[in-house]
Write an enzyme that holds these catalytic residues in place. Structure first.
Site, PDB file in Angstrom:
ATOM      1  N   HIS A 136      68.789  29.503  61.455  1.00 52.51           N
ATOM      2  CA  HIS A 136      69.214  29.431  62.862  1.00 52.51           C
ATOM      3  C   HIS A 136      68.304  28.527  63.701  1.00 52.51           C
ATOM      4  O   HIS A 136      68.627  28.241  64.862  1.00 52.51           O
ATOM      5  CB  HIS A 136      69.246  30.825  63.503  1.00 52.51           C
ATOM      6  CG  HIS A 136      70.267  31.742  62.908  1.00 52.51           C
ATOM      7  ND1 HIS A 136      71.586  31.401  62.780  1.00 52.51           N
ATOM      8  CD2 HIS A 136      70.143  32.994  62.369  1.00 52.51           C
ATOM      9  CE1 HIS A 136      72.256  32.405  62.202  1.00 52.51           C
ATOM     10  NE2 HIS A 136      71.398  33.374  61.942  1.00 52.51           N
ATOM     11  N   ASP A 173      74.658  32.845  53.622  1.00 51.79           N
ATOM     12  CA  ASP A 173      74.331  33.919  54.562  1.00 51.79           C
ATOM     13  C   ASP A 173      75.599  34.331  55.322  1.00 51.79           C
ATOM     14  O   ASP A 173      76.516  33.529  55.486  1.00 51.79           O
ATOM     15  CB  ASP A 173      73.277  33.385  55.547  1.00 51.79           C
ATOM     16  CG  ASP A 173      72.623  34.465  56.380  1.00 51.79           C
ATOM     17  OD1 ASP A 173      71.523  34.917  56.004  1.00 51.79           O
ATOM     18  OD2 ASP A 173      73.203  34.859  57.409  1.00 51.79           O
ATOM     19  N   HIS A 175      75.822  34.806  58.399  1.00 51.12           N
ATOM     20  CA  HIS A 175      75.811  34.118  59.699  1.00 51.12           C
ATOM     21  C   HIS A 175      75.897  32.605  59.513  1.00 51.12           C
ATOM     22  O   HIS A 175      75.340  32.073  58.544  1.00 51.12           O
ATOM     23  CB  HIS A 175      74.519  34.447  60.460  1.00 51.12           C
ATOM     24  CG  HIS A 175      74.308  35.912  60.702  1.00 51.12           C
ATOM     25  ND1 HIS A 175      73.477  36.676  59.897  1.00 51.12           N
ATOM     26  CD2 HIS A 175      74.822  36.739  61.632  1.00 51.12           C
ATOM     27  CE1 HIS A 175      73.487  37.931  60.348  1.00 51.12           C
ATOM     28  NE2 HIS A 175      74.294  37.997  61.391  1.00 51.12           N
ATOM     29  N   ASP A 254      73.003  38.915  53.472  1.00 55.40           N
ATOM     30  CA  ASP A 254      73.552  39.882  54.425  1.00 55.40           C
ATOM     31  C   ASP A 254      75.083  39.901  54.461  1.00 55.40           C
ATOM     32  O   ASP A 254      75.682  40.628  55.243  1.00 55.40           O
ATOM     33  CB  ASP A 254      72.969  39.662  55.834  1.00 55.40           C
ATOM     34  CG  ASP A 254      72.882  38.197  56.216  1.00 55.40           C
ATOM     35  OD1 ASP A 254      73.417  37.337  55.477  1.00 55.40           O
ATOM     36  OD2 ASP A 254      72.273  37.896  57.270  1.00 55.40           O
TER      37      ASP A 254
HETATM   38 ZN   LIG Z   1      72.125  36.219  58.363  1.00 59.47          ZN
END
Ligand SMILES: [Zn+2]
Length: 317
Positions: A136, A173, A175, A254
């Site tokens: 991120h 991931d 995200h 995740d």
């Molecule tokens: Zn993540």
């Protein structure tokens, strides 16, 4: 010598962001315990991650961002010394303690050392068990538990310092890897392929901003078979066409069905299968070179099992 590296550093365990934070030091313990218990660690070439230099970090980040993070680190060190606030808060999810500066430099340093070792032919591939995670972190901004983008720093380093012409970044991931996208969108030397739960934090990635970003948003509760079909029909053809000279993996776990930070339904066998497919691409085009680095994964038990499944494939176990 073992053909798969395992890069980590004790400093990565000393970074923490407050009691109850899901991105906790125990994540690394869960991974190590699992690899030791399963006998996998014996088959890995374990190396201590060096510190990255700030000039290498600046291959992927603005000099101002690096200076700002260093300033925060100095401030939190002084505050901690004086018995004041133990954390410097960057955003509601992201903070530094007095060990974080060392942790972030060792986290990126792990990926850089893995790139060097793989390029030198000392090993075929490597897994970096590091935190904080990175995907991120944008060129000029820390967010979402991430300070510096370890994988992006590694990819930029492979291009600049090793003279590679094409590197792929795979992000599994849950995200969206918005930071990596921010750093490489439009850079045709990099192909990034990813899937991510959508709509979901950080609410980015769709539509894809550039042709070198293969973004596959998927709805909550998507399970392994649907993900494998996307990998088969979209990721793999693009990777084959691109012919990467090295593959980086932003290895977040995740999207596991037991992970409460996301709502996707992957299981260990899915990570095993994806890793196998990526190994095949790497074998065909990249002399087997894969550098994988830990991103998310917050259910400690599922994280340990998933990393074991991933690393077993990397190490041909
Ligand atoms: Zn993540």
């Amino acid at each position: 010598m073992n053909r798969t590296g395992y890069f980590t550093h004790p400093a990565c365990r000393r970074h923490e962001m407050g009691a109850g934070h899901p991105e906790c030091p125990e994540r690394l313990d869960a991974i190590e315990d699992r690899l030791l218990a399963g006998g996998v660690m014996d088959a890995l070439e374990r190396r201590e991650a060096p510190l990255a230099s700030t000039s290498d970090i600046e291959l992927a980040h603005d000099r101002l961002h690096v200076a700002a993070m260093r300033g925060l680190a100095d401030q939190v060190a002084e505050d901690a010394e004086a018995g004041l606030m133990p954390y410097a808060q960057i955003d509601p999810d992201t903070a530094m303690n007095r060990h974080s500066w060392s942790a972030v430099l060792h986290a990126s340093g792990a990926v850089l050392a893995a790139v060097d070792a793989v390029m030198a032919g000392e090993m075929e591939n490597a897994f970096c068990a590091v935190r904080p995670p990175g995907h991120h972190a944008c060129r000029g901004r820390a967010m979402g538990f991430c300070i510096f983008n370890n994988v992006a720093v590694g990819a930029a380093y492979a291009l600049r310092r090793h003279g590679l012409k094409r590197v792929a970044i795979v992000d599994f991931d849950v995200h969206h890897g918005n930071g990596t996208e921010d750093i490489f969108a439009g850079d045709e030397r990099v192909l990034m392929v990813g899937f991510f739960q959508h709509p979901f934090y950080p609410y980015s990635g769709t539509p894809s901003p550039a042709s070198n970003m293969v973004n596959l948003p998927v709805p909550a509760y998507t399970r392994g078979p649907a993900i494998r079909e996307l990998v088969d029909t979209v990721w793999l053809p693009r990777l084959e066409e691109f012919k990467p000279e090295m593959i980086f993996i932003s290895a977040g776990f995740d999207a596991h069905r037991e992970d409460d930070l996301g709502q996707l339904g992957l299981v260990e066998a899915d990570y095993q299968w994806m890793t196998m497919k990526l190994k095949e691409v790497a074998a065909r085009h990249a002399q087997g070179r894969i550098v994988s680095s830990l991103e998310g994964g917050y259910n400690l038990d599922a994280l340990g099992r998933s990393v074991e499944a991933h690393v077993r494939v990397l190490a041909d176990l």
